[in-house]
Design a protein around this motif. Structure first.
Motif, short mmCIF file in Angstrom:
data_model
loop_
_atom_site.label_atom_id
_atom_site.label_comp_id
_atom_site.label_asym_id
_atom_site.label_seq_id
_atom_site.Cartn_x
_atom_site.Cartn_y
_atom_site.Cartn_z
N ASP A 49 0.80 -1.23 0.00
CA ASP A 49 0.00 0.00 0.00
C ASP A 49 0.83 1.28 0.00
O ASP A 49 0.36 2.33 -0.44
N GLN A 350 -12.15 9.29 12.13
CA GLN A 350 -12.00 7.99 11.47
C GLN A 350 -10.65 7.36 11.79
O GLN A 350 -10.57 6.18 12.11
N ARG A 351 -9.59 8.14 11.74
CA ARG A 351 -8.26 7.59 12.01
C ARG A 351 -8.15 7.12 13.47
O ARG A 351 -7.67 6.02 13.74
N ALA A 354 -10.22 3.99 14.75
CA ALA A 354 -9.88 2.69 14.17
C ALA A 354 -9.32 1.74 15.21
O ALA A 354 -8.87 2.14 16.28
N ASP A 355 -9.36 0.44 14.89
CA ASP A 355 -8.72 -0.61 15.69
C ASP A 355 -9.23 -0.68 17.13
O ASP A 355 -8.48 -0.96 18.06
N TRP A 395 -22.19 0.99 13.33
CA TRP A 395 -21.45 0.29 12.25
C TRP A 395 -22.29 -0.84 11.68
O TRP A 395 -22.43 -0.97 10.45
N GLU A 403 -15.97 4.45 6.67
CA GLU A 403 -15.68 3.03 6.80
C GLU A 403 -14.84 2.81 8.05
O GLU A 403 -13.80 3.42 8.23
N TYR A 404 -15.32 1.93 8.93
CA TYR A 404 -14.57 1.61 10.14
C TYR A 404 -13.44 0.66 9.80
O TYR A 404 -13.65 -0.38 9.17
N GLN A 405 -12.22 1.02 10.21
CA GLN A 405 -11.04 0.23 9.88
C GLN A 405 -10.50 -0.43 11.14
O GLN A 405 -10.21 0.25 12.13
N ASP A 406 -10.40 -1.76 11.10
CA ASP A 406 -9.94 -2.50 12.28
C ASP A 406 -9.22 -3.75 11.81
O ASP A 406 -9.82 -4.63 11.18
N GLY A 407 -7.94 -3.83 12.14
CA GLY A 407 -7.13 -4.93 11.63
C GLY A 407 -7.53 -6.30 12.14
O GLY A 407 -7.18 -7.31 11.52
#
Length: 461
Positions: A49, A350-351, A354-355, A395, A403-407
């Motif tokens: 990325d 958003q940042r 996340a996670d 969510w 968009e929720y970002q979660d590894g």
């Protein structure tokens, strides 16, 4: 040891995101600017990325502009020149492995986010994760797979010791990474390599701090207006910066203490204060701000009820947990909230939101557990996971504004939990999130009350 027989020593960093370029790379730049050229920085990435960013940096010979902004709105610009080598990405990480195995490389650091270590509540590897499972079979998508390849090549070449430095917001980050790495090697049944790693690597704990939002086009425009340079990949952060590192390096290190890095015997009190006060409050403000329709952290920080949630959490529960401390915790709380309120940073909810599934056990659950253990009811702390629970409900309903970002998000399991006949009890039952208090009646009661308080607060907005 500041030089290698063939020239400067190399510090290889894996993780080409904004934070590294505003933090570790800046410190190494300041050292070089002060005349110490004993070390040079090589920058690579584990995943594809960041390839466009690496290509842009290569076009600029590794140079880029750092914009910093004070809470009072003072902008400053500095050209960072510490990156001596851009390591291109390829699917086999051939160039990364070559750089990490080179004799002159004495430190390998990494920023792969909290979720990038794949650890459960017992700090064991989550081998069900598909990326980790693939790396256990020879892949190189995780920090463990990448370092397995690097350390194997380094051992084969006879190139000796190297320090492995975790620069992520993970409690006891060096120890946790090291345990994960040795577990990874054990699962691969590579006992000889594990023995070599035990003897030939060190993994100091460290604490890092500088708020660094994801870049937006306006940063490039301001940099060009201020400097005349049309920088393809500028980075922006707050003026505040801190790096506390345990002085346990195995193959030499730069003289970081000469440029403001705090070299200490134990990072523990600094780490606990930062993770529980700064990181957890950041998440609180991000979740609350998202639920009230705000976009940026500073907006939520200036809403009195949101600021009060974070203030009460620290004051009522965290400060008693961490006292006594070498740090003035009340002053630190106030500085943190002032930093979050900096309108120029424009750090997105958003940042920071996340996670969450990594941040709950890492940042918040320890305070819940310690309060219950000493007989205190952590009413203020419980508001944070209650915010996250309502955030997850939004969510699941498709009602988040981003968009929720979660590894480590298991979307199917999370939807099933929220659809349960008693979703709050099921939310509270997960030991990976909560540790020892998981499923305990007093915790479930507190969470029911806290979710009600969050919903009541939202109704009044």
């Amino acid at each position: 040891m500041n030089t290698h027989a063939n020239g400067p020593c190399t510090w290889l960093h894996l993780g080409a995101g904004s934070f590294h370029r505003a933090h570790q790379a800046w410190y190494l730049h300041r050292l070089r600017e002060a005349g110490d050229h004993g070390w040079t920085l090589a920058l690579g990435n584990i995943r594809e990325d960041m390839s466009p960013l690496l290509a842009a940096l290569a076009r600029q010979r590794g140079e880029y502009t750092l914009e910093t902004i004070t809470p009072e709105g003072v902008h400053q610009y500095e050209t960072v020149r510490s990156i001596g080598k851009i390591v291109p990405w390829d699917a086999e990480l051939a160039a990364v492995v070559e750089a990490g195995a080179a004799a002159q490389t004495r430190v390998i650091s990494f920023t792969v986010t909290e979720a990038g270590y794949y650890l459960d509540q017992h700090f064991k590897l989550d081998i069900a994760n598909p990326d980790l499972a693939a790396d256990l079979k020879g892949g190189k998508r995780t920090i463990y797979g990448a370092l397995h390849a690097i350390l194997s090549a380094r051992r084969a070449a006879g190139h000796g010791p190297v320090t492995l430095l975790n620069c992520d917001n993970l409690r006891h980050n060096g120890e946790r990474f090291r345990d994960g790495m040795l577990q990874f090697l054990a699962l691969r049944e590579e006992n000889d390599l594990a023995d070599w790693v035990t003897v030939n690597t060190a993994s100091p704990n460290c604490m890092v701090d500088r708020i660094t939002p994801r870049p937006v086009p306006a940063v490039r425009e301001r940099v060009k207006a201020a400097t005349g340079f049309d920088d393809e990949v500028p980075v922006m952060g707050e003026s505040f910066i801190q790096w506390v590192v345990e002085d346990h390096f195995i193959a030499g290190r730069p003289a970081l203490e000469n440029v403001g890095v705090e070299m200490v015997e134990s990072v523990l009190p600094y780490e606990e204060a930062k993770i529980r006060i700064l990181n957890a409050s950041h998440s609180c403000i991000a979740w609350a701000g998202t639920l009230t329709g705000l976009t940026y952290i500073h907006e939520g920080t200036h809403v009195p009820s949101i600021r009060q949630m974070a203030y009460a959490y620290v004051t009522e529960d965290v400060i008693p947990c961490l006292s006594p401390s070498p740090i003035d915790l009340g002053k630190y709380r106030d500085v943190v909230l002032d930093r979050f309120g900096n309108p120029a940073i424009r750090d997105s909810n958003q940042r920071v939101a996340a996670d969450g599934f990594s941040k709950i056990p890492g940042f918040i659950a320890p305070t819940l557990n310690e309060c219950f253990k000493r007989g205190a009811v952590p009413v203020a702390t419980a508001m944070l996971p209650a915010l996250f629970y309502v955030f997850l409900q939004r969510w699941a309903a498709g009602k988040l504004p981003y968009e929720y970002q979660d590894g480590i998000l298991d979307a199917t399991a999370t939807r099933a939990m929220l659809a349960d006949a008693d979703p709050i009890a099921r939310f509270c039952a997960d030991p990976m999130l909560w540790g020892a208090i998981a499923g305990k009646p007093e915790f479930v009661v507190l969470m029911r009350e806290s979710v009600e308080r969050v919903n009541g607060w939202l109704a009044a907005q």
